[in-house]
Design a protein around this motif. Structure first.
Motif, short mmCIF file in Angstrom:
data_model
loop_
_atom_site.label_atom_id
_atom_site.label_comp_id
_atom_site.label_asym_id
_atom_site.label_seq_id
_atom_site.Cartn_x
_atom_site.Cartn_y
_atom_site.Cartn_z
N LEU A 41 -29.79 -42.15 151.26
CA LEU A 41 -29.95 -40.99 152.13
C LEU A 41 -30.92 -41.28 153.29
O LEU A 41 -31.20 -40.39 154.08
N ALA A 42 -31.41 -42.51 153.38
CA ALA A 42 -32.36 -42.83 154.44
C ALA A 42 -31.64 -42.94 155.79
O ALA A 42 -30.46 -43.28 155.86
N GLU A 43 -32.37 -42.64 156.85
CA GLU A 43 -31.86 -42.80 158.22
C GLU A 43 -33.07 -42.96 159.14
O GLU A 43 -34.21 -42.76 158.72
N PRO A 44 -32.86 -43.31 160.43
CA PRO A 44 -34.00 -43.57 161.32
C PRO A 44 -34.99 -42.42 161.42
O PRO A 44 -36.19 -42.64 161.57
N GLY A 45 -34.51 -41.19 161.34
CA GLY A 45 -35.41 -40.05 161.46
C GLY A 45 -36.40 -39.95 160.33
O GLY A 45 -37.44 -39.28 160.45
N LEU A 46 -36.13 -40.65 159.21
CA LEU A 46 -37.01 -40.54 158.04
C LEU A 46 -38.40 -41.08 158.32
O LEU A 46 -39.39 -40.61 157.75
N VAL A 47 -38.52 -42.08 159.21
CA VAL A 47 -39.84 -42.66 159.50
C VAL A 47 -40.49 -42.02 160.71
O VAL A 47 -41.52 -42.49 161.20
N GLY A 48 -39.93 -40.93 161.21
CA GLY A 48 -40.58 -40.15 162.25
C GLY A 48 -40.36 -40.62 163.67
O GLY A 48 -40.87 -40.01 164.61
N ALA A 67 -41.84 -42.75 170.88
CA ALA A 67 -41.36 -43.64 169.81
C ALA A 67 -42.34 -44.79 169.59
O ALA A 67 -42.61 -45.18 168.44
N ALA A 68 -42.89 -45.32 170.68
CA ALA A 68 -43.85 -46.42 170.55
C ALA A 68 -45.11 -45.96 169.81
O ALA A 68 -45.67 -46.71 169.00
N THR A 69 -45.55 -44.74 170.07
CA THR A 69 -46.72 -44.22 169.37
C THR A 69 -46.47 -44.14 167.86
O THR A 69 -47.33 -44.54 167.05
N ALA A 70 -45.28 -43.65 167.49
CA ALA A 70 -44.96 -43.58 166.06
C ALA A 70 -44.90 -44.97 165.45
O ALA A 70 -45.39 -45.19 164.33
N ALA A 71 -44.32 -45.93 166.19
CA ALA A 71 -44.22 -47.30 165.66
C ALA A 71 -45.60 -47.92 165.47
O ALA A 71 -45.85 -48.61 164.48
N VAL A 72 -46.51 -47.67 166.43
CA VAL A 72 -47.86 -48.23 166.31
C VAL A 72 -48.57 -47.65 165.08
O VAL A 72 -49.20 -48.39 164.30
N ASN A 126 -47.03 -49.21 161.96
CA ASN A 126 -47.41 -50.62 161.81
C ASN A 126 -48.88 -50.78 161.45
O ASN A 126 -49.26 -51.73 160.76
N LEU A 127 -49.73 -49.86 161.92
CA LEU A 127 -51.13 -49.88 161.49
C LEU A 127 -51.24 -49.64 159.98
O LEU A 127 -52.03 -50.29 159.29
N MET A 128 -50.41 -48.72 159.49
CA MET A 128 -50.40 -48.46 158.05
C MET A 128 -49.90 -49.69 157.29
O MET A 128 -50.44 -50.07 156.24
N ALA A 129 -48.84 -50.34 157.83
CA ALA A 129 -48.30 -51.53 157.17
C ALA A 129 -49.33 -52.66 157.18
O ALA A 129 -49.46 -53.41 156.21
N ALA A 130 -50.06 -52.79 158.30
CA ALA A 130 -51.07 -53.85 158.40
C ALA A 130 -52.20 -53.65 157.41
O ALA A 130 -52.85 -54.61 157.00
N ARG A 131 -52.46 -52.39 157.03
CA ARG A 131 -53.52 -52.11 156.06
C ARG A 131 -53.03 -52.24 154.62
O ARG A 131 -53.71 -51.84 153.69
N GLY A 132 -51.80 -52.73 154.45
CA GLY A 132 -51.29 -52.99 153.12
C GLY A 132 -50.55 -51.84 152.46
O GLY A 132 -50.33 -51.86 151.24
N LEU A 162 -41.21 -58.13 157.06
CA LEU A 162 -39.92 -57.43 157.17
C LEU A 162 -40.12 -55.98 157.55
O LEU A 162 -39.41 -55.44 158.42
N ARG A 163 -41.11 -55.31 156.90
CA ARG A 163 -41.37 -53.90 157.23
C ARG A 163 -41.77 -53.75 158.69
O ARG A 163 -41.30 -52.85 159.38
N VAL A 164 -42.64 -54.62 159.15
CA VAL A 164 -43.10 -54.54 160.55
C VAL A 164 -41.92 -54.71 161.50
O VAL A 164 -41.77 -53.97 162.48
N ARG A 165 -41.05 -55.69 161.22
CA ARG A 165 -39.91 -55.94 162.10
C ARG A 165 -38.94 -54.75 162.10
O ARG A 165 -38.45 -54.34 163.16
N LEU A 166 -38.67 -54.19 160.92
CA LEU A 166 -37.70 -53.09 160.87
C LEU A 166 -38.26 -51.83 161.53
O LEU A 166 -37.53 -51.11 162.22
N ILE A 167 -39.53 -51.55 161.31
CA ILE A 167 -40.12 -50.37 161.95
C ILE A 167 -40.15 -50.53 163.47
O ILE A 167 -39.77 -49.62 164.21
N ALA A 168 -40.59 -51.71 163.92
CA ALA A 168 -40.62 -51.95 165.37
C ALA A 168 -39.20 -51.91 165.95
O ALA A 168 -38.98 -51.35 167.04
#
Length: 339
Positions: A93-100, A133-138, A141-147, A241-247
């Motif tokens: 049920l996931a889609e691009p809108g799920l990550v904001g 969109a860039a703000t949401a990605a940043v 990615n900050l959350m992903a970078a913090r583990g 992988l998470r960073v690449r897909l989110i970006a």
């Protein structure tokens, strides 16, 4: 042998890609030919290629062709990122809108509307959407970078989605006049009408970069079907992988939303239509879902112009009318499979 495996063995992958590519290009040609005014596509194309500045050549080059190409690019972006999100989150049920990302892009464009910049600069609207969109990605990615793990990132995406939706509603509530509010509401419904070459060239580079980032994760998504531990043991960097897909989703979907408004459900429907043909390999599904998304978006935009309604139906309304029943059927099927 399952039905999916049967279809996968009957139709080779290259033939599937070639067939869907041909269908997308054919729909692109139909989209360029369809409109409210009689139009000879062959004559207009001949004049355009010959450099003759006839009315038909101008209409084709400045209106019909950009609309068809933007529809193809937007649909491919939504289908591709939908398949990437479903493979990464292992959630059908996931889609691009799920990550904001979609909501943040819409908020960026609404801020441009609200501030009046859209009237002063023709490209302010897509630029505002891409900034959102860039703000949401940043943030993600900050959350992903913090583990942060996958669940934390999804919750973070839902929080961004809710915040962007609330701020969009606030902008509507405080709109200086009803005409400004109406303009924002119509834009949020999604449309390809009156899009031109300026918007096409603006969104093409970030979309191509987003596609490349998502497609580069194909092998890791295949490995992820075995579980995160197995994927790591095979040498795949899941944080990367998470960073690449989110970006990638931010670049592709943010660009799409910034130029068309919200066009929902394509990212959900396209992967499910193609999954029986791709088999249990999310990496193979990426390209097929992108092409299917392009076909769906172009077909919906053609239907918008053929339906005898005035004013013209918005593209996001048509995709929602198709996608909402599809989602209900999908949820019912998933519940039957769980019991």
């Amino acid at each position: 042998m399952t039905a999916a495996a049967t279809w996968e063995s009957r139709i080779p992958y290259p033939a599937l890609v070639a067939g869907l590519t041909g269908l997308a290009l054919a729909l692109c040609a139909v989209s360029a030919a369809v409109g409210y005014v009689p139009f000879d596509l062959g004559v207009a194309l001949s004049d355009w290629l010959a450099g003759r500045p006839t009315l038909g050549a101008l209409v084709l080059a400045e209106l019909r062709l950009p609309r068809a190409l933007i529809g193809l690019l937007v649909g491919f972006s939504l289908g591709l990122t939908g398949a990437a999100m479903q493979g990464w989150l292992r959630n059908p049920l996931a889609e691009p809108g799920l990550v904001g990302v979609s909501s943040a892009a819409a908020l960026g464009a609404v801020i441009v509307f609200y501030s009046g910049l859209s009237a002063a600069l023709s490209l302010a609207l897509p630029l505002g959407g891409m900034a959102g969109a860039a703000t949401a990605a940043v943030l993600l990615n900050l959350m992903a970078a913090r583990g942060a793990g996958t669940t934390a990132l999804v919750i973070g995406g839902i929080a961004i989605n809710s915040l962007a939706g609330s701020l969009t509603a606030l902008a509507l509530n405080l709109a200086p006049n009803p005409y400004a509010a109406l303009e924002i509401v119509f834009w949020l419904m999604g449309s390809l009408a009156d899009r031109g070459t300026d918007q096409l060239w603006l969104v093409l580079p970030p979309m191509l970069a987003g596609w490349a980032l998502c497609l580069s994760g194909a092998r890791a998504l295949d490995a992820l079907t075995l579980g995160e531990d197995a994927a790591r043991s095979l040498g795949f960097d899941l944080t990367g992988l998470r960073v690449r897909l989110i970006a990638g989703a931010a670049l592709a979907v943010g660009s799409a939303v910034s130029v068309t408004g919200a066009v929902g459900f394509v990212g959900l429907v396209a992967p499910h239509l193609m999954r029986p043909l791709a088999g249990a390999r999310p990496g193979r599904l990426l390209l097929l879902a992108g092409l299917a998304g392009a076909c769906l978006t172009l077909a919906a935009d053609i239907a918008v112009r053929l339906l005898p309604t005035r004013p013209e139906l918005k593209l996001g309304v048509v995709t929602a009318l198709i996608g909402a029943p599809f989602l209900i059927v999908l949820i019912a099927r998933l519940r039957r499979e769980e019991t």
